[in-house]
Design a protein around this motif. Structure first.
Motif, short mmCIF file in Angstrom:
data_model
loop_
_atom_site.label_atom_id
_atom_site.label_comp_id
_atom_site.label_asym_id
_atom_site.label_seq_id
_atom_site.Cartn_x
_atom_site.Cartn_y
_atom_site.Cartn_z
N PRO A 354 0.85 -1.20 0.00
CA PRO A 354 0.00 0.00 0.00
C PRO A 354 0.88 1.25 0.00
CG PRO A 354 -0.55 -1.50 1.81
CD PRO A 354 0.70 -2.02 1.19
N ASP A 355 0.36 2.33 -0.57
CA ASP A 355 1.11 3.58 -0.61
C ASP A 355 1.38 4.05 0.83
OD1 ASP A 355 2.17 6.05 -1.59
OD2 ASP A 355 0.29 6.97 -0.97
N PRO A 356 2.66 4.19 1.22
CA PRO A 356 2.95 4.53 2.62
C PRO A 356 2.41 5.90 3.05
CG PRO A 356 4.99 4.33 1.33
CD PRO A 356 3.87 3.92 0.45
N LEU A 357 2.38 6.86 2.13
CA LEU A 357 1.86 8.19 2.50
C LEU A 357 0.37 8.08 2.86
CD1 LEU A 357 2.20 11.25 2.79
CD2 LEU A 357 1.72 11.46 0.36
N MET A 358 -0.40 7.43 1.99
CA MET A 358 -1.85 7.31 2.22
C MET A 358 -2.15 6.47 3.46
SD MET A 358 -3.56 9.03 0.09
CE MET A 358 -2.36 10.30 -0.28
N VAL A 359 -1.39 5.38 3.62
CA VAL A 359 -1.62 4.50 4.77
C VAL A 359 -1.37 5.25 6.08
CG1 VAL A 359 -0.46 2.65 6.07
CG2 VAL A 359 -1.31 2.22 3.80
N ASN A 360 -0.27 5.98 6.13
CA ASN A 360 0.05 6.68 7.38
C ASN A 360 -0.89 7.85 7.62
OD1 ASN A 360 2.52 5.52 8.85
ND2 ASN A 360 3.05 5.35 6.68
N MET A 361 -1.34 8.48 6.53
CA MET A 361 -2.36 9.53 6.70
C MET A 361 -3.66 8.92 7.25
SD MET A 361 -1.71 11.91 3.34
CE MET A 361 -3.35 12.61 3.35
N ALA A 362 -4.03 7.76 6.71
CA ALA A 362 -5.25 7.10 7.17
C ALA A 362 -5.14 6.74 8.65
CB ALA A 362 -5.51 5.84 6.34
N LYS A 363 -4.01 6.14 9.02
CA LYS A 363 -3.83 5.69 10.41
C LYS A 363 -3.77 6.89 11.35
CE LYS A 363 -3.01 2.76 13.74
NZ LYS A 363 -2.27 3.49 14.70
N SER A 364 -3.09 7.94 10.92
CA SER A 364 -2.97 9.15 11.74
C SER A 364 -4.34 9.82 11.89
CB SER A 364 -1.96 10.09 11.08
OG SER A 364 -1.87 11.27 11.79
#
Ligand SMILES: Cc1cc2nc3c(=O)[nH]c(=O)nc-3n(C[C@H](O)[C@H](O)[C@H](O)COP(=O)(O)OP(=O)(O)OC[C@H]3O[C@@H](n4cnc5c(N)ncnc54)[C@H](O)[C@@H]3O)c2cc1C
Length: 477
Positions: A354-364
């Motif tokens: 998964p795209d790390p930027l989108m994943v971390n934005m989602a989790k954050s």
């Protein structure tokens, strides 16, 4: 090999594993009153594979093989979206609690496959591949132990007062290594077949002994599971509709000089790749996390709208505002999760992540908003969340009439209906289970700061700086 049945999964846990609960060694986790509940919850995984409603989603058939979709190595965005949907559906079957007995383990396997494919020595990748096939073909349940106990958080593994505060190799033999240390917060360990161990952080050149990844059967001599008793209280089904039925367990997973044979060692002494492995696991695992949060946030939105209606306040302006902010919260999470799959990035050997930027934005986004979402729900529900009656008050003829008369909602909403929803909200937000979800929101799959750091690291320049400089130049002329 056919897929396992729920009964076969449960039977596989009776293997003399060393599990401790409140100071007592447990001989059979499946028969224990608290642990048995977690086993039953986890069996949802195997039930879904057998059910007509979920079989197409839960099972993959390709190349003459049939196996659990969790083991499908993602090759494109569609694979990631289907994986996410399966995780979401399983968590919905768990009434908002994730199942996790294959989700986290396959996250670790995907990371191991990607990172070992880049190693000079092909033997590690071959070992991971063999282990992956063994787990997939035997339909095994897996835990992943990454988080170390860590002692002084600011000091590196090699600088700790006790070198065992990060798991490490203490002896080397011709046929394998001996490891010592303790991993903490390891989910589902008492009710899986194998535990995969990964490094928790990047290592320096001095830290070869701490740069170790491997997998072992849970019943390996020297592996000791000290199970957290959190949430083991008496849970009546009416008062605690979720946690009376569902449970997940965490352990301090002690490796007391445990032998790991060569064929189960996936990384050893490669200090440079220890950090890459830790990070790649987290990329996959945060995608799992945001997928399994969806039924939870949906439940918060649905409960907020329902209890506002039952309380007769649905038309009030402040109530509308809160409901709208909850909808935006939930649907932003869903959109970011889907986007993380759609914008997937290639890894080694045809695999994607998964795209790390989108994943971390989602989790954050999820983690920073969760407590506010709970606050809105509790505000709309009212104080009776923690002052309401117990199950027995509904059965006692002396008390029931008063509950029925005085606990009604708006016209047409009787007391039993309103209090059923109140009990659901109480369990979701104001019980041991509610507290567990709140701490899980902040810490599990990495702390809030870890996600922020990854957002910053994975943001690649989209040209905004150049555009604003050009604009400034234009304005200056
Ligand atoms: C319910 C639950 C289930 C979990 N399941 C698993 C699992 O299955 N497998 C697994 O491996 N892990 C699991 N975890 C662990 C999870 O990933 C960790 O909780 C998370 O990484 C935070 O680590 P920690 O709890 O040790 O907190 P700490 O790392 O001690 O963090 C505490 C605080 O210290 C700060 N901090 C830490 N280090 C530094 C530093 N160097 N400088 C400044 N500040 C610092 C953090 O930002 C945070 O605010 C689970 C956690 C929970 C709560």
């Amino acid at each position: 090999m056919p897929l396992r049945t729920p009964d076969e999964y449960i039977a596989s846990l009776r293997d003399d594993r060393e599990v401790w609960f409140r100071g007592e060694r447990i001989s059979d986790v499946t028969a224990h009153p608290v642990m048995g509940k977690a086993v039953k919850h986890a069996a949802i995984d195997y039930e879904m594979a057998e059910s007509a409603a979920y079989r197409d989603l839960a099972v993959v058939s390709e190349g003459g093989q049939t196996y659990s979709r969790y083991y499908k190595i993602p090759a494109n965005a569609e694979d990631l979206l289907l994986r996410s949907r399966l995780i979401e559906a399983a968590t919905a079957e768990g009434d908002t609690l994730v199942v996790l007995i294959k989700e986290i383990g396959t996250d670790a396997l995907f990371a191991l496959l990607a990172v070992t494919a880049q190693m000079d020595d092909p033997v590690y990748h071959q070992r991971v591949r063999m282990f992956y096939e063994y787990c997939r073909d035997n339909d095994l349940a897996l835990a992943t132990a990454q988080t170390d106990v860590k002692g002084d958080r600011v000091k590196r593994p090699a600088d700790q007062a006790d070198p065992d505060l990060y798991l490490r190799v203490v002896a080397r033999r011709e046929d394998g290594v001996v490891v010592r240390g303790a991993k903490i917060h390891t989910s589902v360990t008492p009710n899986v077949n194998e535990v995969i161990v990964l490094p928790t952080r990047a290592m320096s050149e001095r830290e070869a002994d701490w740069s170790i990844a491997f997998a072992l059967p849970v019943n390996t001599p020297g592996v000791k599971l000290l199970t957290s008793p959190f949430g083991d209280g008496d849970v009546r089904p009416g008062e605690r509709p979720i946690s009376a039925r569902h449970k997940m367990m965490e352990t301090m997973t002690v490796f007391d000089d445990v032998f790991v044979p060569n064929d189960r060692i996936f990384l050893d002494g490669d200090t440079r790749r220890a950090g890459a492995l830790a990070l790649t696991f987290v990329e996959y695992h945060r995608f799992t996390a945001v997928s399994y949060k969806l039924p939870l946030v949906d439940a918060i939105v649905g409960a907020a709208a329902t209890i506002a209606d039952y309380n007769g306040i649905l038309g009030a302006t402040h109530v509308r505002e809160k409901l709208i902010s909850l909808i935006v919260y939930a649907e932003t999470l869903r959109a970011l999760t889907e986007k993380a799959a759609q914008r997937c990035v290639p890894k080694a050997t045809g695999q994607v992540a998964p795209d790390p930027l989108m994943v971390n934005m989602a989790k954050s986004h999820f983690a920073h908003g969760y407590h506010t979402a709970v606050q809105h729900l509790q505000e709309l529900a009212g104080g009776i969340l923690v002052t309401g009656p117990g199950d027995e008050d509904w059965t006692a003829p002396e008390t029931r009439p008063y509950l029925e008369k005085y606990l009604v909602g708006r016209n047409g909403v009787d007391a039993a209906q309103r209090m059923r929803m109140m009990n659901f909200i109480r369990d979701l937000t104001a019980s041991d289970y509610g507290a567990y979800q709140e701490v899980l929101a902040i810490h599990a799959e990495g702390s809030l700061e870890a996600e922020k750091l990854q957002i910053f690291r994975s943001y690649t320049d989209n040209g905004s700086a150049q555009r604003v400089m050009a604009l400034a130049r234009k304005m200056a002329t």
